[in-house]
Design a protein around this motif. Sequence first.
Motif, PDB file in Angstrom:
ATOM      1  N   HIS A 181      -9.397  -3.913   6.218  1.00 42.21           N
ATOM      2  CA  HIS A 181      -8.385  -4.240   5.197  1.00 42.21           C
ATOM      3  C   HIS A 181      -8.212  -3.037   4.272  1.00 42.21           C
ATOM      4  O   HIS A 181      -9.202  -2.525   3.744  1.00 42.21           O
ATOM      5  N   VAL A 182      -6.980  -2.617   4.029  1.00 41.72           N
ATOM      6  CA  VAL A 182      -6.767  -1.571   3.030  1.00 41.72           C
ATOM      7  C   VAL A 182      -6.590  -2.224   1.659  1.00 41.72           C
ATOM      8  O   VAL A 182      -6.193  -3.391   1.562  1.00 41.72           O
ATOM      9  N   THR A 183      -6.864  -1.455   0.618  1.00 34.74           N
ATOM     10  CA  THR A 183      -6.735  -1.995  -0.742  1.00 34.74           C
ATOM     11  C   THR A 183      -5.540  -1.346  -1.455  1.00 34.74           C
ATOM     12  O   THR A 183      -5.058  -0.274  -1.046  1.00 34.74           O
ATOM     13  N   VAL A 184      -5.131  -1.977  -2.545  1.00 37.66           N
ATOM     14  CA  VAL A 184      -4.044  -1.423  -3.354  1.00 37.66           C
ATOM     15  C   VAL A 184      -4.441  -0.036  -3.875  1.00 37.66           C
ATOM     16  O   VAL A 184      -3.610   0.883  -3.905  1.00 37.66           O
ATOM     17  N   ASP A 185      -5.715   0.137  -4.248  1.00 38.20           N
ATOM     18  CA  ASP A 185      -6.163   1.454  -4.737  1.00 38.20           C
ATOM     19  C   ASP A 185      -5.935   2.534  -3.686  1.00 38.20           C
ATOM     20  O   ASP A 185      -5.489   3.639  -3.989  1.00 38.20           O
ATOM     21  N   GLN A 186      -6.273   2.193  -2.452  1.00 39.36           N
ATOM     22  CA  GLN A 186      -6.065   3.177  -1.376  1.00 39.36           C
ATOM     23  C   GLN A 186      -4.576   3.486  -1.201  1.00 39.36           C
ATOM     24  O   GLN A 186      -4.191   4.633  -1.009  1.00 39.36           O
ATOM     25  N   LEU A 187      -3.751   2.435  -1.259  1.00 39.53           N
ATOM     26  CA  LEU A 187      -2.305   2.649  -1.094  1.00 39.53           C
ATOM     27  C   LEU A 187      -1.793   3.537  -2.223  1.00 39.53           C
ATOM     28  O   LEU A 187      -0.995   4.463  -2.006  1.00 39.53           O
ATOM     29  N   GLN A 188      -2.284   3.257  -3.431  1.00 40.51           N
ATOM     30  CA  GLN A 188      -1.839   4.034  -4.590  1.00 40.51           C
ATOM     31  C   GLN A 188      -2.205   5.512  -4.415  1.00 40.51           C
ATOM     32  O   GLN A 188      -1.417   6.404  -4.732  1.00 40.51           O
ATOM     33  N   ARG A 189      -3.409   5.763  -3.889  1.00 39.62           N
ATOM     34  CA  ARG A 189      -3.827   7.165  -3.696  1.00 39.62           C
ATOM     35  C   ARG A 189      -2.954   7.884  -2.668  1.00 39.62           C
ATOM     36  O   ARG A 189      -2.785   9.094  -2.723  1.00 39.62           O
ATOM     37  N   ALA A 190      -2.400   7.119  -1.719  1.00 34.29           N
ATOM     38  CA  ALA A 190      -1.559   7.738  -0.679  1.00 34.29           C
ATOM     39  C   ALA A 190      -0.114   7.905  -1.141  1.00 34.29           C
ATOM     40  O   ALA A 190       0.682   8.581  -0.499  1.00 34.29           O
ATOM     41  N   TRP A 191       0.218   7.255  -2.254  1.00 29.14           N
ATOM     42  CA  TRP A 191       1.598   7.265  -2.748  1.00 29.14           C
ATOM     43  C   TRP A 191       1.974   8.644  -3.286  1.00 29.14           C
ATOM     44  O   TRP A 191       1.178   9.303  -3.963  1.00 29.14           O
ATOM     45  N   THR A 192       3.189   9.107  -2.965  1.00 27.14           N
ATOM     46  CA  THR A 192       3.743  10.313  -3.593  1.00 27.14           C
ATOM     47  C   THR A 192       5.174   9.989  -4.006  1.00 27.14           C
ATOM     48  O   THR A 192       5.685   8.908  -3.682  1.00 27.14           O
ATOM     49  N   LYS A 193       5.835  10.930  -4.656  1.00 25.58           N
ATOM     50  CA  LYS A 193       7.220  10.644  -5.079  1.00 25.58           C
ATOM     51  C   LYS A 193       8.154  10.528  -3.864  1.00 25.58           C
ATOM     52  O   LYS A 193       9.285  10.052  -3.997  1.00 25.58           O
ATOM     53  N   ASN A 194       7.682  10.946  -2.688  1.00 27.37           N
ATOM     54  CA  ASN A 194       8.503  10.822  -1.477  1.00 27.37           C
ATOM     55  C   ASN A 194       8.261   9.523  -0.712  1.00 27.37           C
ATOM     56  O   ASN A 194       8.898   9.270   0.311  1.00 27.37           O
ATOM     57  N   THR A 195       7.308   8.706  -1.193  1.00 27.43           N
ATOM     58  CA  THR A 195       7.008   7.461  -0.474  1.00 27.43           C
ATOM     59  C   THR A 195       8.154   6.477  -0.683  1.00 27.43           C
ATOM     60  O   THR A 195       8.525   6.169  -1.829  1.00 27.43           O
ATOM     61  N   THR A 196       8.702   5.986   0.432  1.00 27.68           N
ATOM     62  CA  THR A 196       9.813   5.030   0.297  1.00 27.68           C
ATOM     63  C   THR A 196       9.509   3.702   0.981  1.00 27.68           C
ATOM     64  O   THR A 196      10.265   2.744   0.820  1.00 27.68           O
ATOM     65  N   MET A 197       8.426   3.656   1.759  1.00 27.00           N
ATOM     66  CA  MET A 197       8.211   2.436   2.548  1.00 27.00           C
ATOM     67  C   MET A 197       6.736   2.231   2.847  1.00 27.00           C
ATOM     68  O   MET A 197       5.956   3.182   2.936  1.00 27.00           O
ATOM     69  N   LEU A 198       6.391   0.957   3.040  1.00 24.17           N
ATOM     70  CA  LEU A 198       5.056   0.565   3.486  1.00 24.17           C
ATOM     71  C   LEU A 198       5.233  -0.306   4.729  1.00 24.17           C
ATOM     72  O   LEU A 198       6.127  -1.156   4.777  1.00 24.17           O
ATOM     73  N   VAL A 199       4.376  -0.085   5.724  1.00 20.34           N
ATOM     74  CA  VAL A 199       4.351  -0.992   6.878  1.00 20.34           C
ATOM     75  C   VAL A 199       3.150  -1.906   6.694  1.00 20.34           C
ATOM     76  O   VAL A 199       2.044  -1.441   6.432  1.00 20.34           O
ATOM     77  N   PHE A 200       3.384  -3.210   6.809  1.00 20.19           N
ATOM     78  CA  PHE A 200       2.303  -4.166   6.598  1.00 20.19           C
ATOM     79  C   PHE A 200       2.321  -5.179   7.734  1.00 20.19           C
ATOM     80  O   PHE A 200       3.382  -5.637   8.157  1.00 20.19           O
ATOM     81  N   SER A 201       1.123  -5.508   8.233  1.00 19.54           N
ATOM     82  CA  SER A 201       1.058  -6.490   9.305  1.00 19.54           C
ATOM     83  C   SER A 201      -0.211  -7.316   9.175  1.00 19.54           C
ATOM     84  O   SER A 201      -1.297  -6.764   9.072  1.00 19.54           O
ATOM     85  N   SER A 202      -0.055  -8.622   9.152  1.00 21.35           N
ATOM     86  CA  SER A 202      -1.203  -9.534   9.060  1.00 21.35           C
ATOM     87  C   SER A 202      -0.802 -10.849   9.711  1.00 21.35           C
ATOM     88  O   SER A 202       0.167 -11.463   9.270  1.00 21.35           O
ATOM     89  N   PRO A 203      -1.510 -11.243  10.774  1.00 21.07           N
ATOM     90  CA  PRO A 203      -2.601 -10.595  11.490  1.00 21.07           C
ATOM     91  C   PRO A 203      -2.155  -9.264  12.105  1.00 21.07           C
ATOM     92  O   PRO A 203      -0.988  -9.114  12.474  1.00 21.07           O
ATOM     93  N   ALA A 204      -3.125  -8.363  12.226  1.00 22.62           N
ATOM     94  CA  ALA A 204      -2.800  -7.005  12.642  1.00 22.62           C
ATOM     95  C   ALA A 204      -3.249  -6.711  14.072  1.00 22.62           C
ATOM     96  O   ALA A 204      -4.242  -7.240  14.545  1.00 22.62           O
ATOM     97  N   ASN A 205      -2.503  -5.840  14.696  1.00 23.17           N
ATOM     98  CA  ASN A 205      -2.883  -5.227  15.961  1.00 23.17           C
ATOM     99  C   ASN A 205      -3.204  -3.774  15.622  1.00 23.17           C
ATOM    100  O   ASN A 205      -2.367  -3.132  14.986  1.00 23.17           O
TER     101      ASN A 205
END
Length: 433
Positions: free
Chosen positions: A185-209
């Motif tokens: 499971h990824v966390t919001v903190d991890q997502l935030q660290r990956a965020w830059t001003k060029n981030t426009t989208m997140l892919v999310f899947s649950s249940p995940a493959n």
Amino acid sequence: MEQVMQSDVATTSAPAKSQDSTADINQPGHSRSRRRISDRVATIAESATLAVDAKAKALKHAGHPVITFGSGEPDFPTPAHVVEAAAAACSDPRYHRYSASNGLPELREAVAAKTLRDSGYHVDASQVIVTNGGKQAIYEAFATLLNPGDEVIVPAPYWPTYPEAIRLAGAIPVPVFADESTGYHVTVDQLQRAWTKNTTMLVFSSPANPTGAVYDKEEIRGIGTWAADNDLWVISDEIYEHMVYGGAEFHSLPAITPALRERCVVVNGVAKSYAMPGWRVGWAIAPPDVVSAMTRLQSHATSNVCNIAQAATLAAVSGSLHTVSAMRAAFDRRRHTIVRMLNEIDGVNCPEPAGAFYVYASVKDLLGRRIRGQRASTSIDLAALLLDEAEVAVVPGEAFGTPGYLRLSYALHDDDLVEGVCRIQRLLTDAAE
Ligand code: PMP
């Protein structure tokens, strides 16, 4: 797999470098054949999961008793009432003609109704586009919403189509890694660290493959709220919605995060829930302007999805969920067996997944050990060894952006599953330091 993908590409489809760098291939009379494959397409890797499946099927065909854990499809037939609906549609001339590119109106209505039934998410038929599998919905969503240079956050291990389709849209996949210690499971903190001003989208899947990870309601709400606060688009891939076990529950991201609805594309389809992978029907649910844009794209690419398959899908999504409950019971039973047996192997760490029909086992502790005189230094090597020495097909973690793991699907008969894992146990128990 990144490396394997690259080397596969290099040997199969990389654009040939011009031998005369000063030659202008656009000059009249100059052969354009030196760049036969476009740069855009030349870098696409073959689907590693389908490749494993194809190799295992070829070996089986040649008489080898291969047991495959590579499959991404239920091992059950399509329910009879669905097949009958398709057979009836074959004889109805109405279905012999082109139909609307975005799907049969009655199917779009039925998908909207099914979405309310299964997800508690109220959508209008104008928000539905029927596609050739969930795959086309994903491809079209990226093509429709991304611009060159956009960054898309993709939790890893990821389904291999996501980064390829993102790159095809000119955008940049940004993996965010989670390992077995958090159940992937990824966390919001991890997502935030990956965020830059060029981030426009997140892919999310649950249940995940490939991990089978199922996020709980609060985690999903947290991730959805973070995405909404950052004005991101989210692709919510909900294709395994009915494959959840034990106390785990499926939750649809936009259903529990209303703030995201204007910027969310739900992807779904009949491949998994209704045992219909070969019928090639999926859909996207998105704001109407996005559906219109995706429809324009689809109208020039594939037009309508095969009407017969749409008629079958109408029967599937408007019928009962009885078949999926039966499949779920079988998957749940196999899930317990495979997790227990894999964890009996020294060097394998396999968390119990709560959804989909895959386990994702860490084999990092096995790498470098000698197995029947050979050393597997990567999970690709180990998967190759398992196929050669034990006639068992699994998919190496490199395919999903995380070397050191193996994905095993448990969508196979119980007896085959036990025999296959026994073979793995026998081979890997021979592993010496
Ligand atoms: N999303 C995920 C996570 C998948 O695993 C798959 C199938 N392997 C799909 C989408 C697409 O399924 P299809 O195109 O067969 O509907």
